[in-house]
Design an enzyme around this catalytic site. Structure first.
Site, PDB file in Angstrom:
ATOM      1  N   ASN A  51       0.801  -1.222   0.000  1.00  0.00           N
ATOM      2  CA  ASN A  51       0.000   0.000   0.000  1.00  0.00           C
ATOM      3  C   ASN A  51       0.833   1.270   0.000  1.00  0.00           C
ATOM      4  OD1 ASN A  51      -2.421  -1.413  -0.078  1.00  0.00           O
ATOM      5  ND2 ASN A  51      -2.584  -1.525   2.151  1.00  0.00           N
TER       6      ASN A  51
ATOM      7  N   ASP B 117     -10.144  -5.685  -4.653  1.00  0.00           N
ATOM      8  CA  ASP B 117     -10.903  -6.653  -3.871  1.00  0.00           C
ATOM      9  C   ASP B 117     -12.347  -6.223  -3.673  1.00  0.00           C
ATOM     10  OD1 ASP B 117      -8.813  -8.398  -3.500  1.00  0.00           O
ATOM     11  OD2 ASP B 117      -8.168  -7.498  -1.617  1.00  0.00           O
TER      12      ASP B 117
ATOM     13  N   VAL C 132     -15.247   6.485  -4.459  1.00  0.00           N
ATOM     14  CA  VAL C 132     -14.148   7.392  -4.789  1.00  0.00           C
ATOM     15  C   VAL C 132     -14.619   8.843  -4.763  1.00  0.00           C
ATOM     16  CG1 VAL C 132     -12.850   5.690  -6.123  1.00  0.00           C
ATOM     17  CG2 VAL C 132     -14.612   7.056  -7.252  1.00  0.00           C
ATOM     18  N   ASP C 133     -15.769   9.102  -4.137  1.00  0.00           N
ATOM     19  CA  ASP C 133     -16.303  10.457  -4.144  1.00  0.00           C
ATOM     20  C   ASP C 133     -15.388  11.444  -3.431  1.00  0.00           C
ATOM     21  OD1 ASP C 133     -17.218   8.955  -1.782  1.00  0.00           O
ATOM     22  OD2 ASP C 133     -18.216  10.817  -1.230  1.00  0.00           O
ATOM     23  N   GLN C 134     -14.654  10.990  -2.400  1.00  0.00           N
ATOM     24  CA  GLN C 134     -13.750  11.902  -1.699  1.00  0.00           C
ATOM     25  C   GLN C 134     -12.560  12.282  -2.576  1.00  0.00           C
ATOM     26  OE1 GLN C 134     -14.561  13.257   1.500  1.00  0.00           O
ATOM     27  NE2 GLN C 134     -16.439  12.336   0.691  1.00  0.00           N
TER      28      GLN C 134
ATOM     29  N   ASP D  49      -7.117  -4.693   7.351  1.00  0.00           N
ATOM     30  CA  ASP D  49      -6.445  -5.667   6.492  1.00  0.00           C
ATOM     31  C   ASP D  49      -5.875  -6.855   7.267  1.00  0.00           C
ATOM     32  OD1 ASP D  49      -7.035  -4.371   4.165  1.00  0.00           O
ATOM     33  OD2 ASP D  49      -5.047  -3.536   3.836  1.00  0.00           O
TER      34      ASP D  49
END
EC number: 2.5.1.7
Length: 424
Positions: A23, A118, A125-127, A306
């Protein structure tokens, strides 16, 4: 389709090295496109998603050199031009969305397919759109493609409605070449956010506050390529720690940053597992069945979502009943029926899994539906009696490098079987 066959019941023993953090690696690869010249990333994990990103950058005109032996990725950006990345590749991984802010900031336009990744629940994804729009971008959807343009981005105040690692990094990347200063509030504080900020600064950027809830980015006219070492993967480390505990093994992990895995170590100790910090290494010893505990996932520095699947697997063998609450993603318990096939006693009520520990799991055919669910099934199979066959291991290989090699090094009896395209 990739399948892993595990003949369980062997305690894991030995020492392995944890790879670079997935990440952190993916946004860092995207960030190289912000800079002129050549950037070099070290300790890059050899995983599927990295290879996808390498192809995405090559398709945009970059020259990407990959040294798998030493984990070094070198990106030369001289030939990069605005364009639409390969649809199949970009839509196959979620982190492709970082190309939106990077290409927009550098070239004034960007096109990226809606991201994949996943299936663990609603991850809007609006932010990302909110932050980029605040910087002056015009964003619209065009038949599954996100398109954006701006003559030049301008600094702004951006308040994220939810704590989002992706949106925090997205706005930070775009703001690095914007005119003026951007203030991002309610930021994610994960170490990989800090890693991206450090790379931007190494390239000549002006980012402060990463690791806190407020980040300030003073835009510059130009960034120049730099070298950065990818931080160790906290989730890979946590997975191996829980595998050691679940098999009642003795495993030492090299290349870790203990402060990044504090909540995982704390919960393992609470469950009665021995965890010894040895500088940049951690030794985990599981001498007996773990004790039941309660776990609640939270944004960093809380217990990471995670690592929840793997902890659920571990606690399926605990003495007593554990309660595991998932606050971030509603579909994180999709793997539970697979554990139940192996003999686990787990009941899901809303966002909480009630795990009544059993003395033994038994091998069974199961299917991995995402990276972390698959990892949970792997460690369950290692502890189970008999043979476990895990289908869909290509999901797991998106996030764990050299998995079979490391399992064999720790004494596991495993065999990876590949059908179709080769696995990186």
């Amino acid at each position: 389709m990739t399948t892993l066959r595990i003949r369980g019941g062997r305690p894991l023993q030995g020492t392995i090295r944890v790879g670079g953090r997935k990440n952190a690696t993916l946004p860092l690869i995207a960030a190289t496109l912000l800079a002129d010249g050549t950037s070099r990333l070290e300790n890059v994990p050899q995983i599927h998603d990295v290879m996808v990103y390498r192809k995405l950058l090559t398709g945009l005109g970059a020259r990407v050199d990959w040294d798998p032996v030493h984990g070094i990725l070198t990106v030369h950006t001289g030939g990069v031009r605005p364009g639409e990345p390969d649809y199949h590749l970009a839509s196959s991984i979620r982190a492709s969305y970082y190309l939106l802010g990077v290409m927009l900031a550098r070239y004034g336009e960007a096109s990226v397919p809606m991201p994949g990744g996943d299936n663990i629940g609603h991850r809007p994804v609006d932010q990302h759109f909110k932050g980029l729009s605040a910087l002056g971008a015009e964003i619209w959807m065009d038949r599954g493609i996100i398109r954006a343009r701006a003559r030049r981005l301008r600094g702004a105040h951006v308040y994220l409605d939810i704590i989002s690692v992706g949106a925090t990094i997205q706005v930070m990347l775009a703001a690095s070449l914007a005119e003026g200063t951007t203030v991002i509030q309610n930021c994610a504080r994960e170490p990989h956010v800090v890693a991206v900020a450090n790379f931007i600064n190494a390239c000549g950027g002006k980012v402060t506050g990463a690791g806190t809830d407020t980040i300030r980015v003073r835009g510059v006219d130009r960034l120049v390529g730099a070298t950065q070492t990818v931080i160790p993967d906290d989730i890979e480390a946590g997975t191996w720690m829980m595998a050691a505990a679940m098999t009642q093994g003795d495993v030492t992990l090299q290349n870790v940053i203990p402060t990044h895995i504090t909540p995982i170590m704390a919960k393992l100790r609470e469950a009665g597992v021995e965890v010894h910090e040895l500088g940049d290494a951690v030794r985990v010893v599981g001498r007996e069945r773990p004790k039941a505990i309660n776990v609640k996932t939270l944004p960093y520095p809380g217990f990471p979502t995670d690592a929840q699947s793997q902890m659920t697997a571990l606690l399926s063998l605990a003495e007593g009943t554990s309660y595991i609450t998932e606050t971030l993603y509603e579909d994180r318990f999709r793997f539970v029926p697979e554990l139940v096939r192996m003999g686990a006693q787990i009941r899901v009520e809303g966002r909480t899994a009630i795990v009544k520990g059993v003395e033994q799991l038994y091998g069974a055919p199961v299917e991995a539906t995402d990276i972390r669910a698959g990892a949970a099934l792997v460690i369950a199979g290692l502890a189970a009696e008999g043979e476990t066959t895990i289908y869909g291991m290509e999901h797991v290989q998106r996030g764990y490098e050299k998995l079979e090699q490391k399992l064999l090094a720790l004494g596991a009896d495993v065999q990876m079987e590949r059908q179709g395209a080769a696995v990186v």
